[in-house]
Design a protein around this motif. Structure first.
Motif, PDB file in Angstrom:
ATOM      1  N   HIS A   1       0.844  -1.194   0.000  1.00 14.23           N
ATOM      2  CA  HIS A   1       0.000   0.000   0.000  1.00 14.23           C
ATOM      3  C   HIS A   1       0.878   1.242   0.000  1.00 14.23           C
ATOM      4  CE1 HIS A   1      -2.644   3.083   1.965  1.00 14.23           C
ATOM      5  NE2 HIS A   1      -3.460   2.614   1.048  1.00 14.23           N
ATOM      6  N   LEU A   2       0.689   2.095  -1.015  1.00 12.10           N
ATOM      7  CA  LEU A   2       1.484   3.319  -1.122  1.00 12.10           C
ATOM      8  C   LEU A   2       0.768   4.533  -0.564  1.00 12.10           C
ATOM      9  CD1 LEU A   2       2.915   2.880  -4.744  1.00 12.10           C
ATOM     10  CD2 LEU A   2       3.976   2.235  -2.571  1.00 12.10           C
ATOM     11  N   GLY A   3      -0.556   4.562  -0.671  1.00 16.27           N
ATOM     12  CA  GLY A   3      -1.278   5.709  -0.155  1.00 16.27           C
ATOM     13  C   GLY A   3      -2.736   5.696  -0.553  1.00 16.27           C
ATOM     14  N   LYS A   4      -3.497   6.570   0.097  1.00 14.07           N
ATOM     15  CA  LYS A   4      -4.921   6.741  -0.186  1.00 14.07           C
ATOM     16  C   LYS A   4      -5.075   7.839  -1.228  1.00 14.07           C
ATOM     17  CE  LYS A   4      -9.145   5.500   1.182  1.00 14.07           C
ATOM     18  NZ  LYS A   4      -9.591   4.099   1.231  1.00 14.07           N
ATOM     19  N   LEU A   5      -5.889   7.574  -2.239  1.00 15.02           N
ATOM     20  CA  LEU A   5      -6.175   8.589  -3.240  1.00 15.02           C
ATOM     21  C   LEU A   5      -7.161   9.606  -2.686  1.00 15.02           C
ATOM     22  CD1 LEU A   5      -6.538   6.204  -6.294  1.00 15.02           C
ATOM     23  CD2 LEU A   5      -4.638   7.769  -5.862  1.00 15.02           C
ATOM     24  N   PRO A   6      -7.133  10.842  -3.159  1.00 16.66           N
ATOM     25  CA  PRO A   6      -8.073  11.856  -2.660  1.00 16.66           C
ATOM     26  C   PRO A   6      -9.508  11.489  -3.014  1.00 16.66           C
ATOM     27  CG  PRO A   6      -6.849  12.685  -4.542  1.00 16.66           C
ATOM     28  CD  PRO A   6      -6.203  11.397  -4.162  1.00 16.66           C
TER      29      PRO A   6
ATOM     30  N   LYS B   1     -14.169  -0.115   0.852  1.00 19.86           N
ATOM     31  CA  LYS B   1     -12.875  -0.556   0.328  1.00 19.86           C
ATOM     32  C   LYS B   1     -12.442   0.324  -0.841  1.00 19.86           C
ATOM     33  CE  LYS B   1     -13.438  -5.478   1.466  1.00 19.86           C
ATOM     34  NZ  LYS B   1     -13.438  -6.856   0.897  1.00 19.86           N
ATOM     35  N   GLY B   2     -11.155   0.214  -1.155  1.00 17.20           N
ATOM     36  CA  GLY B   2     -10.647   0.826  -2.374  1.00 17.20           C
ATOM     37  C   GLY B   2     -10.223   2.266  -2.238  1.00 17.20           C
ATOM     38  N   ARG B   3     -10.002   2.900  -3.413  1.00 12.00           N
ATOM     39  CA  ARG B   3      -9.471   4.253  -3.549  1.00 12.00           C
ATOM     40  C   ARG B   3      -8.049   4.326  -3.014  1.00 12.00           C
ATOM     41  NH1 ARG B   3     -12.157   7.951  -0.205  1.00 12.00           N
ATOM     42  NH2 ARG B   3     -10.260   9.095   0.350  1.00 12.00           N
ATOM     43  N   ASN B   4      -7.275   3.306  -3.400  1.00  9.46           N
ATOM     44  CA  ASN B   4      -5.894   3.215  -2.931  1.00  9.46           C
ATOM     45  C   ASN B   4      -4.935   3.078  -4.104  1.00  9.46           C
ATOM     46  OD1 ASN B   4      -6.275   3.113   0.012  1.00  9.46           O
ATOM     47  ND2 ASN B   4      -7.313   1.182  -0.397  1.00  9.46           N
ATOM     48  N   LEU B   5      -3.687   3.432  -3.855  1.00  2.26           N
ATOM     49  CA  LEU B   5      -2.584   3.203  -4.787  1.00  2.26           C
ATOM     50  C   LEU B   5      -1.670   2.158  -4.178  1.00  2.26           C
ATOM     51  CD1 LEU B   5      -1.134   4.161  -7.400  1.00  2.26           C
ATOM     52  CD2 LEU B   5       0.155   5.749  -5.956  1.00  2.26           C
ATOM     53  N   TYR B   6      -1.311   1.155  -4.993  1.00  2.00           N
ATOM     54  CA  TYR B   6      -0.470   0.053  -4.527  1.00  2.00           C
ATOM     55  C   TYR B   6       0.709  -0.149  -5.487  1.00  2.00           C
ATOM     56  CZ  TYR B   6      -5.209  -1.231  -2.825  1.00  2.00           C
ATOM     57  OH  TYR B   6      -6.470  -1.228  -2.291  1.00  2.00           O
ATOM     58  N   SER B   7       1.684  -0.905  -5.020  1.00  2.00           N
ATOM     59  CA  SER B   7       2.717  -1.420  -5.919  1.00  2.00           C
ATOM     60  C   SER B   7       2.774  -2.928  -5.764  1.00  2.00           C
ATOM     61  CB  SER B   7       4.090  -0.795  -5.614  1.00  2.00           C
ATOM     62  OG  SER B   7       4.561  -1.202  -4.327  1.00  2.00           O
ATOM     63  N   TYR B   8       3.309  -3.563  -6.798  1.00  4.59           N
ATOM     64  CA  TYR B   8       3.465  -5.017  -6.751  1.00  4.59           C
ATOM     65  C   TYR B   8       4.720  -5.380  -7.538  1.00  4.59           C
ATOM     66  CZ  TYR B   8       2.582 -10.008  -7.142  1.00  4.59           C
ATOM     67  OH  TYR B   8       2.692 -11.373  -7.075  1.00  4.59           O
ATOM     68  N   LYS B   9       5.588  -6.177  -6.918  1.00  5.01           N
ATOM     69  CA  LYS B   9       6.831  -6.608  -7.533  1.00  5.01           C
ATOM     70  C   LYS B   9       6.609  -7.949  -8.198  1.00  5.01           C
ATOM     71  CE  LYS B   9      11.458  -5.865  -7.639  1.00  5.01           C
ATOM     72  NZ  LYS B   9      12.124  -4.606  -8.040  1.00  5.01           N
TER      73      LYS B   9
END
Length: 286
Positions: free
Chosen positions: A27-32, A276-284
């Motif tokens: 989880h990188l952060g919550k979107l506005p 749920k949702g409205r998030n920014l994620y990363s995945y390796k």
């Protein structure tokens, strides 16, 4: 009985109960809140990304940093958000908006908007050229329930071409994704059908909601709700013969946006859905 320990226990349990779970995603952060329906994401560097929202939202592209914070936005001139569903970028710095959302399979105005590099634009507006296209296999608008194969939510750019992945809305569900190609230049085109994929037969997981290709052209990533499909050693004109790795992300939300941050790291965003949702994620990817 001492009430203080009981109170502390309740606070602890409440904190544990509210801790979000993101499965195998970072989880990188919550979107506005104004970006509750992000449907496409693309990036030109490793410090921020560009996103759009889908049907019913503004004709605007937004820049976010890698914590999900809004840092810039442009009104797209000469463009209307009928149903913007994905973003793609090319190695020349152009950005493409896929206005090809077609839930009811009845649209005759499918468009991809081509924009100059938003990283270099100034002011509050950005121009757009139109790449108009249609699916030559579609004869009725809408077709019969068994042929609802002309919605799309995903595409990417490679070698002067735009590759579009359709979303199966047929009844009964076939799990079929049609892969089309159109040139990346302004004009009006017949989309060329180059293949068909059958990822699986689970409608909630097998419909393609986002796509991207790595900058080295060696890895293709397709997104579904809670699942990632990674394809390597492929030929774009013959994807059906490729080996596809299906990865369960252990986090099932309305994921509709994916792009490569680098050749081994993906950015993924999901829409707001109830709590749920409205998030920014990363995945390796390995």
């Amino acid at each position: 009985m001492n009430k203080l320990p009981v109170f502390l226990l309740l606070v602890f349990l409440q904190g544990c109960a509210q801790k979000p779970y993101y499965g195998d995603l970072t989880h990188l952060g919550k979107l506005p809140s104004k970006l509750s329906e992000v449907s496409g994401i693309a990036t030109f560097n490793q410090s921020r990304a560009w996103v759009i929202e889908d049907n019913g939202n503004k004709d605007i592209i937004y820049a976010i940093n890698l914590e999900g914070k809004l840092v810039k936005e442009f009104k797209v001139k000469n463009a209307k958000n009928t149903d913007w569903e994905d973003l793609a970028e090319d190695d020349q710095g152009n950005l493409y908006i896929g206005d090809f959302g077609n839930n009811d399979n009845d649209r005759k105005n499918l468009i991809i908007y081509k924009l100059p590099n938003p990283e270099k634009e100034k002011g509050s507006n950005i121009p757009a050229e139109k790449i108009e296209f249609h699916y030559p296999l579609q004869k009725a608008f809408p077709p019969s329930k068994k042929d609802l194969l002309f919605d799309a939510e995903a595409f990417f750019h490679w070698d002067n071409q735009l590759y579009i992945f359709t979303k199966d809305r047929s009844r009964p569900y076939l799990g079929k994704t049609l892969v089309y190609r159109v040139p990346d230049k302004k004009g009006t085109y017949k989309a060329q059908l180059i293949g068909t994929l059958n990822l699986c037969n689970e409608q909630n997981h097998c419909s393609v909601t986002g796509a991207d290709i790595s900058t080295d052209g060696k890895t293709l990533a397709l997104l579904g709700y809670g699942y990632l499909y990674v394809i390597r050693d492929f030929e774009l004109d013959n994807l059906a013969t490729s080996k596809i790795d299906r990865i369960y992300l252990k986090h099932e939300t309305q994921m509709e946006s994916i792009c490569f941050l680098n050749d081994s790291t993906l950015l993924i965003a999901d829409e707001q859905s109830q709590t749920k949702g409205r998030n920014l994620y990363s995945y390796k990817i390995e």
